[in-house]
Design a protein around this motif. Structure first.
Motif, PDB file in Angstrom:
ATOM      1  N   PHE A 171       0.849  -1.202   0.000  1.00 12.34           N
ATOM      2  CA  PHE A 171       0.000   0.000   0.000  1.00 12.34           C
ATOM      3  C   PHE A 171       0.880   1.245   0.000  1.00 12.34           C
ATOM      4  CE2 PHE A 171      -3.450  -2.456   2.548  1.00 12.34           C
ATOM      5  CZ  PHE A 171      -3.985  -2.940   1.368  1.00 12.34           C
ATOM      6  N   TYR A 172       1.918   1.202   0.822  1.00 11.42           N
ATOM      7  CA  TYR A 172       2.824   2.354   0.903  1.00 11.42           C
ATOM      8  C   TYR A 172       3.671   2.453  -0.368  1.00 11.42           C
ATOM      9  CZ  TYR A 172       6.090   5.827   2.573  1.00 11.42           C
ATOM     10  OH  TYR A 172       6.826   6.969   2.687  1.00 11.42           O
ATOM     11  N   GLY A 173       4.197   1.306  -0.779  1.00 10.01           N
ATOM     12  CA  GLY A 173       5.051   1.272  -1.971  1.00 10.01           C
ATOM     13  C   GLY A 173       4.361   1.863  -3.192  1.00 10.01           C
ATOM     14  N   ALA A 174       3.076   1.549  -3.341  1.00 11.07           N
ATOM     15  CA  ALA A 174       2.338   2.021  -4.516  1.00 11.07           C
ATOM     16  C   ALA A 174       2.228   3.546  -4.533  1.00 11.07           C
ATOM     17  CB  ALA A 174       0.943   1.394  -4.537  1.00 11.07           C
ATOM     18  N   MET A 175       2.251   4.163  -3.346  1.00  9.54           N
ATOM     19  CA  MET A 175       2.070   5.624  -3.334  1.00  9.54           C
ATOM     20  C   MET A 175       3.354   6.362  -2.961  1.00  9.54           C
ATOM     21  SD  MET A 175      -0.704   5.509  -0.244  1.00  9.54           S
ATOM     22  CE  MET A 175      -1.008   7.248  -0.213  1.00  9.54           C
ATOM     23  N   LEU A 176       4.462   5.709  -3.234  1.00 14.67           N
ATOM     24  CA  LEU A 176       5.772   6.243  -2.840  1.00 14.67           C
ATOM     25  C   LEU A 176       6.031   7.668  -3.335  1.00 14.67           C
ATOM     26  CD1 LEU A 176       8.125   5.079  -1.228  1.00 14.67           C
ATOM     27  CD2 LEU A 176       9.184   4.390  -3.376  1.00 14.67           C
ATOM     28  N   GLU A 177       5.551   7.968  -4.544  1.00 13.93           N
ATOM     29  CA  GLU A 177       5.849   9.286  -5.128  1.00 13.93           C
ATOM     30  C   GLU A 177       4.780  10.338  -4.826  1.00 13.93           C
ATOM     31  OE1 GLU A 177       8.644  10.342  -6.775  1.00 13.93           O
ATOM     32  OE2 GLU A 177       9.446   8.437  -6.069  1.00 13.93           O
ATOM     33  N   CYS A 216      13.965   1.275   5.266  1.00 11.13           N
ATOM     34  CA  CYS A 216      13.102   0.517   4.336  1.00 11.13           C
ATOM     35  C   CYS A 216      13.184   1.122   2.941  1.00 11.13           C
ATOM     36  CB  CYS A 216      11.653   0.565   4.798  1.00 11.13           C
ATOM     37  SG  CYS A 216      11.362  -0.270   6.337  1.00 11.13           S
ATOM     38  N   ASP A 217      13.330   0.248   1.962  1.00 15.82           N
ATOM     39  CA  ASP A 217      13.384   0.714   0.580  1.00 15.82           C
ATOM     40  C   ASP A 217      12.227   0.066  -0.197  1.00 15.82           C
ATOM     41  OD1 ASP A 217      13.899   1.360  -1.980  1.00 15.82           O
ATOM     42  OD2 ASP A 217      15.875   0.387  -2.108  1.00 15.82           O
ATOM     43  N   PHE A 218      11.273   0.892  -0.603  1.00 17.55           N
ATOM     44  CA  PHE A 218      10.059   0.390  -1.251  1.00 17.55           C
ATOM     45  C   PHE A 218      10.135   0.507  -2.769  1.00 17.55           C
ATOM     46  CE2 PHE A 218       8.871   1.810   2.974  1.00 17.55           C
ATOM     47  CZ  PHE A 218       8.038   0.805   3.447  1.00 17.55           C
ATOM     48  N   THR A 219      11.302   0.933  -3.300  1.00 13.81           N
ATOM     49  CA  THR A 219      11.337   1.282  -4.735  1.00 13.81           C
ATOM     50  C   THR A 219      11.030   0.108  -5.658  1.00 13.81           C
ATOM     51  OG1 THR A 219      13.725   1.098  -4.587  1.00 13.81           O
ATOM     52  CG2 THR A 219      12.829   3.333  -4.665  1.00 13.81           C
ATOM     53  N   LYS A 220      11.466  -1.089  -5.282  1.00 18.00           N
ATOM     54  CA  LYS A 220      11.179  -2.247  -6.148  1.00 18.00           C
ATOM     55  C   LYS A 220       9.667  -2.466  -6.255  1.00 18.00           C
ATOM     56  CE  LYS A 220      15.257  -4.101  -7.340  1.00 18.00           C
ATOM     57  NZ  LYS A 220      16.035  -2.849  -7.091  1.00 18.00           N
ATOM     58  N   MET A 221       9.015  -2.285  -5.124  1.00 15.39           N
ATOM     59  CA  MET A 221       7.546  -2.444  -5.127  1.00 15.39           C
ATOM     60  C   MET A 221       6.916  -1.348  -5.984  1.00 15.39           C
ATOM     61  SD  MET A 221       6.572  -3.306  -1.224  1.00 15.39           S
ATOM     62  CE  MET A 221       6.519  -4.997  -0.667  1.00 15.39           C
ATOM     63  N   PHE A 222       7.384  -0.115  -5.792  1.00 16.36           N
ATOM     64  CA  PHE A 222       6.854   1.016  -6.542  1.00 16.36           C
ATOM     65  C   PHE A 222       7.011   0.780  -8.050  1.00 16.36           C
ATOM     66  CE2 PHE A 222       7.693   5.061  -8.712  1.00 16.36           C
ATOM     67  CZ  PHE A 222       6.478   5.704  -8.494  1.00 16.36           C
ATOM     68  N   ASP A 223       8.231   0.388  -8.452  1.00 18.29           N
ATOM     69  CA  ASP A 223       8.493   0.147  -9.881  1.00 18.29           C
ATOM     70  C   ASP A 223       7.562  -0.914 -10.451  1.00 18.29           C
ATOM     71  OD1 ASP A 223      10.455   2.000  -9.696  1.00 18.29           O
ATOM     72  OD2 ASP A 223      12.120   0.569  -9.547  1.00 18.29           O
ATOM     73  N   TYR A 224       7.349  -1.941  -9.634  1.00 22.04           N
ATOM     74  CA  TYR A 224       6.481  -3.024 -10.096  1.00 22.04           C
ATOM     75  C   TYR A 224       5.050  -2.517 -10.344  1.00 22.04           C
ATOM     76  CZ  TYR A 224       3.685  -7.306  -9.972  1.00 22.04           C
ATOM     77  OH  TYR A 224       2.794  -8.292 -10.267  1.00 22.04           O
ATOM     78  N   PHE A 225       4.535  -1.712  -9.401  1.00 23.99           N
ATOM     79  CA  PHE A 225       3.169  -1.191  -9.576  1.00 23.99           C
ATOM     80  C   PHE A 225       3.086  -0.245 -10.772  1.00 23.99           C
ATOM     81  CE2 PHE A 225       2.944  -2.076  -4.860  1.00 23.99           C
ATOM     82  CZ  PHE A 225       2.118  -3.175  -4.993  1.00 23.99           C
ATOM     83  N   GLU A 226       4.163   0.495 -11.004  1.00 30.32           N
ATOM     84  CA  GLU A 226       4.196   1.390 -12.171  1.00 30.32           C
ATOM     85  C   GLU A 226       4.165   0.577 -13.461  1.00 30.32           C
ATOM     86  OE1 GLU A 226       4.311   5.052 -12.311  1.00 30.32           O
ATOM     87  OE2 GLU A 226       3.411   4.426 -10.418  1.00 30.32           O
ATOM     88  N   LEU A 227       4.916  -0.517 -13.435  1.00 33.28           N
ATOM     89  CA  LEU A 227       4.966  -1.403 -14.598  1.00 33.28           C
ATOM     90  C   LEU A 227       3.567  -1.951 -14.901  1.00 33.28           C
ATOM     91  CD1 LEU A 227       7.207  -2.787 -16.432  1.00 33.28           C
ATOM     92  CD2 LEU A 227       6.836  -4.805 -15.008  1.00 33.28           C
ATOM     93  N   LEU A 228       2.872  -2.375 -13.839  1.00 35.77           N
ATOM     94  CA  LEU A 228       1.515  -2.892 -14.030  1.00 35.77           C
ATOM     95  C   LEU A 228       0.620  -1.826 -14.671  1.00 35.77           C
ATOM     96  CD1 LEU A 228       0.631  -4.895 -10.774  1.00 35.77           C
ATOM     97  CD2 LEU A 228       1.440  -5.762 -12.971  1.00 35.77           C
ATOM     98  N   LYS A 229       0.790  -0.586 -14.203  1.00 35.00           N
ATOM     99  CA  LYS A 229      -0.015   0.513 -14.761  1.00 35.00           C
ATOM    100  C   LYS A 229       0.281   0.683 -16.251  1.00 35.00           C
ATOM    101  CE  LYS A 229      -0.216   3.662 -10.867  1.00 35.00           C
ATOM    102  NZ  LYS A 229       0.357   4.947 -10.426  1.00 35.00           N
ATOM    103  N   GLU A 230       1.594   0.661 -16.564  1.00 36.52           N
ATOM    104  CA  GLU A 230       2.013   0.816 -17.956  1.00 36.52           C
ATOM    105  C   GLU A 230       1.412  -0.275 -18.825  1.00 36.52           C
ATOM    106  OE1 GLU A 230       3.644   3.176 -19.644  1.00 36.52           O
ATOM    107  OE2 GLU A 230       3.378   4.271 -17.764  1.00 36.52           O
ATOM    108  N   GLU A 231       1.482  -1.500 -18.306  1.00 34.82           N
ATOM    109  CA  GLU A 231       0.952  -2.626 -19.086  1.00 34.82           C
ATOM    110  C   GLU A 231      -0.537  -2.484 -19.330  1.00 34.82           C
ATOM    111  OE1 GLU A 231       2.212  -6.206 -17.141  1.00 34.82           O
ATOM    112  OE2 GLU A 231       4.226  -6.072 -18.001  1.00 34.82           O
TER     113      GLU A 231
END
Length: 753
Positions: A171-177, A216-231
């Motif tokens: 939940f946090y990772g997805a809204m990192l930015e 804590c580093d959430f960037t991998k999670m964030f990138d993954y959710f961004e990728l899903l959005k792109e797809e």
DNA sequence: GATTCTACTTAGCAGACACGAA
DNA sequence: TTCGTGTCTGCTAAGTAGAATC
């Protein structure tokens, strides 16, 4: 002594202070005055109460007691409870079976597929329905763990989280930015709840102990959710359509319910999914975990003969209720404030429509009382009783500045205020009678206004701020919305602080619309309607955040208009080249040629050339991408050069034009008629673009929607459209037309608020 | 009479969607 | 057809108000 300004003693002190009267005399005088006021209000009360009683009797004549009070059938899994609370019992006693004629009418309307509730009077709303059937609610799907390579990193090391904790981290990772995720309070609350979930789930699976948020580093999670959005974006329109259709099919049965035998739309039939609470403003609980709602948490409300919807496999509903005194279909309690969330009917439903209609009728009723109320509060500004003065000032502020009532708030909410909760620091006084209001209102929206007020109001505010009061102290220390509303009920049954907002908003709109002349194009009329709407929105302080690209988009629109003007001037020049004698015949028509300077022209040329170059570069790249994909031969660089040479030619032509003033048009533009027609087209485009730009600039910080949806009587808009021949679609979207069907179908052009 | 609870309206935000220009 | 932009809608937070309870 602090109680000095909160207790009775202070009234007397104030008075004595203000008017140089000995305390003992004030006491006596006030006693006398109080009795006078009491007599007056009692007689008012009595007459109004008797009228109201009479009305209520009429209203309730249809009510028939329901004798049966059977237990609804329990079906093994479901816990079916009777409504046991006293309030509910009282309400239940009123349960009705609608009278036959009404039922007949319903049947008839059902045949036509439409229920026009506004065509028959129904003033009693204590019973909301006789029968209510629905299919329950949509529960969010269970959590699907992330692919094994997508992890939270702690101190540089990947962490194996149990799914429950991974979901929260996600939940946090997805809204990192987002701004939320950068807010320290949000981070703190999230992290605390995350650690608790992690602890309950037995800690990490690879022995890492998480202690500090900073590690804590959430960037991998964030990138993954961004990728899903792109797809998701990349899907073809056909695929997107299919997904939408599938979703709609699955939701269809929840979207509608059967209310008194009619098919009506449900509003929020989806249970809120788990996530992080996004509180507005400086909210102390922002970032906390909103836990997943289970079917066991949910109470369904249906009629007692309605089939009970099946709960998801392995689950059962928390409770089944048969309460026809309320509008809700389902409810549950959320975990952050322990408050209730409801599933209700949609805005276009008959019940919501009737509430809306009643709201506006109540506001219209205020018209008959407003003069008396205003007269009264002006008088009471001089009252010898502090409470009366506070009431008078509060009603003045609510009436004139459209303030909200301002109920008390707890420590764990954002620090926002309304009229009754205004504090010392929210009001600055500038003699002789200027007041600066500066506070955060609902949704932490800033209310800032420097205004002149009635001299007596100013004087009273000064008294309300007098020492020992200091920042942090209540301005209206004897008043709360409940006391204020009780006072307002004396003028009119059902009158409360919020009715003033509706009344003043609609009244302002009526007054503004009256000023609009019935002339000009539809676009011009719309612009004027929006200006009227904007006056109301400003009155109600409805704001919105300026979008990121606003300044840039205004600049672009301005450039566009300038360019259209240049095109027009160019055509006029060409016209004169063909027929020079036109200048003498109609000099005014060609005046604007002189308005454009050489510098302006050169700037426009530069922009056009720049745009052309960019266009061909893009075209070249796109074409080659396509060819590459289709394994075709790529376009040679010479092709790009050829296109750019063309642009170069244009550049030369513009340069020459600038030098000589002689225009060279396309060969097709060879007759006066053609040129004139083109000039006319450009004129129209310039006009439309200018109107749109003006609207855009003026609306950038003001939100027109809120007042249109909630405060402006929709019948005003309907009358405007009819009278001014403006299609209603230009003002009400499809959803609003459905919501306000009652208004669209019930007024003619003579209706007034 | 104060406080709490319940039921409703009002509110801005953000993602989905539509539409026009290129 | 694609892209960019503005509009619309859904979502859910945040109010108000009045009834119920203490």
């Amino acid at each position: 002594m602090t109680t000095d300004y909160q207790g009775r003693k202070r009234d007397e002190a104030d008075e004595a202070d203000e008017e140089n009267v000995p305390l003992s005399q004030v006491s006596k005088r006030r006693k006398l005055k109080n009795e006078d006021v009491k007599d007056e209000s009692e007689s008012d009360d009595e007459s109004l109460a008797s009228i109201f009683k009479k009305k209520s009797k009429e209203k309730l004549k249809k009510v028939k007691l329901e004798e049966k009070d059977e237990d609804a059938t329990a079906d093994g899994k479901e816990t079916v409870k009777k409504v046991t609370k006293t309030s509910k019992k009282v309400k239940k006693e009123k349960k009705t079976v609608k009278d036959e004629s009404e039922q007949d009418q319903n049947d008839e309307e059902e045949e036509n597929g439409e229920y026009k509730w506004w065509e028959n009077e129904n003033e009693d709303d204590s019973i909301k329905w006789t029968t209510l059937k629905h299919n329950g609610v949509v529960i969010p799907p269970p959590y699907e763990p992330l692919p094994s390579h997508i992890k939270l990193y702690y101190d540089g090391k990947p962490v194996d989280l149990p799914p429950e904790a991974e979901e929260v981290a996600g939940f946090y990772g997805a809204m990192l930015e987002t701004d939320h995720a950068k807010n320290p309070v949000f981070q703190k609350n999230f992290f605390q709840d995350f650690l608790e979930v992690l602890k309950t789930a037995g800690g990490t699976k690879n022995g890492i102990t998480i202690e500090k948020f900073e590690k804590c580093d959430f960037t991998k999670m964030f990138d993954y959710f961004e990728l899903l959005k792109e797809e998701k974006k990349k899907l073809t329109s056909q695929e997107k359509k299919q997904i939408r259709l599938d979703r709609e099919k699955a939701e269809e049965k929840y979207k509608f319910c059967e209310l008194d035998g009619r098919k009506e739309q449900v509003g929020n039939f989806k249970v809120e999914p788990p996530g992080l609470f996004r509180g507005r403003g400086a909210h102390p609980k922002t970032g906390k975990l909103k836990r997943r709602v289970q079917p066991e948490d949910i109470i369904l409300n249906l009629d007692k003969d309605a089939p009970i919807p099946e709960a998801p496999e392995g689950h059962h509903w928390g409770e089944i209720r048969n309460d026809n005194s309320v509008q809700w279909l389902a409810m549950w309690r959320e975990n952050i404030f322990n408050s209730v969330k409801y599933v209700r009917l949609a805005a276009n439903s008959s019940l919501k429509g009737q509430s809306d209609y009643k709201k506006f009728e109540k506001a219209r009723q205020l018209k008959d009382h407003i003069d008396a109320i205003r007269k009264d509060y002006k008088k009471q500004l001089k009252s010898e009783v502090m409470l009366e003065r506070q009431k008078a000032v509060a009603i003045y502020l609510i009436d004139v500045f459209a303030l909200r009532a301002g109920g008390e708030k707890s420590e764990d909410e954002a620090d926002t205020v309304g009229c009754c909760s205004l504090r010392y620091e929210h009001v600055t006084l500038k003699p002789p009678n200027t007041v600066v209001f500066d506070f955060l209102g609902k949704d932490s929206i800033r209310f800032y206004q420097e205004v002149e007020v009635d001299k007596k109001v100013f004087k009273n505010l000064k008294i309300f701020k007098r020492p020992p009061k200091q920042p942090g102290h209540q301005l209206f220390d004897r008043l709360d919305p409940s006391t204020l509303n009780k006072h307002l009920q004396n003028y009119m049954p059902g009158l409360s602080a919020k009715v003033f907002r509706t009344y003043n908003a609609s009244k302002t709109m009526q007054d503004q619309l009256d000023l609009i002349p019935n002339e000009g194009s539809v676009a011009e009329k719309l612009l004027r309607y929006n200006a009227a709407n904007r006056t109301v929105a400003i009155l109600c302080n409805h704001q919105r955040t300026v979008t990121k690209g606003h300044a840039q988009s205004v600049q672009k629109a301005n450039d566009k208009i300038k360019e259209l003007e240049w095109q027009k001037i160019r055509l006029k020049k060409a016209l004169l080249q063909l027929e020079p004698e036109r200048l003498k015949k109609n000099p005014a028509y060609f005046e604007e040629i002189e308005d454009m300077t050489k510098e302006d022209e050169a700037e426009i040329h530069r922009r056009i050339i720049e745009r052309e170059i960019e266009k061909y570069h893009k075209k070249f790249a796109r074409e080659n991408d396509k060819r590459k994909f289709e394994k075709e031969e790529l376009l040679p660089e010479s092709q790009l050069k050829e296109w750019l040479d063309g642009v170069d030619e244009l550049k030369k032509q513009y340069k020459e034009e600038l030098k000589t003033g002689v225009v060279e048009l396309k060969p097709t533009m060879n007759t006066v008629e053609k040129i004139e027609k083109q000039i006319e087209r450009l004129d129209n485009r310039i006009q439309t673009n200018s109107i749109q730009l003006k609207d855009k600039e003026e609306n950038s910080q003001v939100s027109l929607g809120t007042s249109k949806i909630n405060y402006i009587d929709p019948r005003l808009t309907v009358v405007f459209c009819k009278k001014y021949d403006v299609p209603i679609e230009k003002i009400f979207t499809k959803t609003l037309r459905e919501k306000f069907k009652w208004a669209i179908e019930s007024v003619d052009e003579n209706w007034r608020f």
